[in-house]
Design an enzyme around this catalytic site. Sequence first.
Site, PDB file in Angstrom:
ATOM      1  N   CYS A  68       0.827  -1.211   0.000  1.00  0.00           N
ATOM      2  CA  CYS A  68       0.000   0.000   0.000  1.00  0.00           C
ATOM      3  C   CYS A  68       0.862   1.263   0.000  1.00  0.00           C
ATOM      4  O   CYS A  68       1.575   1.529   0.966  1.00  0.00           O
ATOM      5  CB  CYS A  68      -0.916  -0.044   1.231  1.00  0.00           C
ATOM      6  SG  CYS A  68      -1.774   1.492   1.596  1.00  0.00           S
ATOM      7  N   CYS A  71       0.133   3.707   2.812  1.00  0.00           N
ATOM      8  CA  CYS A  71       0.627   3.129   4.071  1.00  0.00           C
ATOM      9  C   CYS A  71       2.118   3.396   4.222  1.00  0.00           C
ATOM     10  O   CYS A  71       2.594   3.773   5.301  1.00  0.00           O
ATOM     11  CB  CYS A  71       0.378   1.625   4.126  1.00  0.00           C
ATOM     12  SG  CYS A  71      -1.355   1.140   4.100  1.00  0.00           S
TER      13      CYS A  71
END
Length: 143
Positions: A68, A71
């Site tokens: 991600c 993230c």
Amino acid sequence: MSDALHIVCPHCSTTNRVPAERAGGGPRCGKCHQALFDGHPVELDEAGFERHVAGDLPVVVDFWASWCGPCRSMAPEFEKAAGMLEPAVRMAKVNTEVVQNLAQRFNIRSIPTMALFRGGREIARQSGAMGAAAIASWVRANA
């Protein structure tokens, strides 16, 4: 004697009883002798998650995954926020690819998602990448 806090060691997962007035004074684990607060989030598996959220400190969990992009961009900001918020709050990370049961249990549908736990219960949730100051502000407003 004042109230004692039950603080879980981020290194060996031992629960330590620390007088509340000493929590900010650099307490060390009675078992492994490492610092109970080091300004870094602790990576949790399922058992570690259960131990930490059952402690007396509020716990902010960053649900994330290595693939991600948001993230990965939020990770250093979450790290900075840990330095800003400890010892009042324990900052933790759960990799949703590794600890899938927790992601399912808490119905994590998008990442990054931060969830704030107190007394073993989720009390607030925020999705999306944030900077350190915004994370700290959100935690302080909800803890």
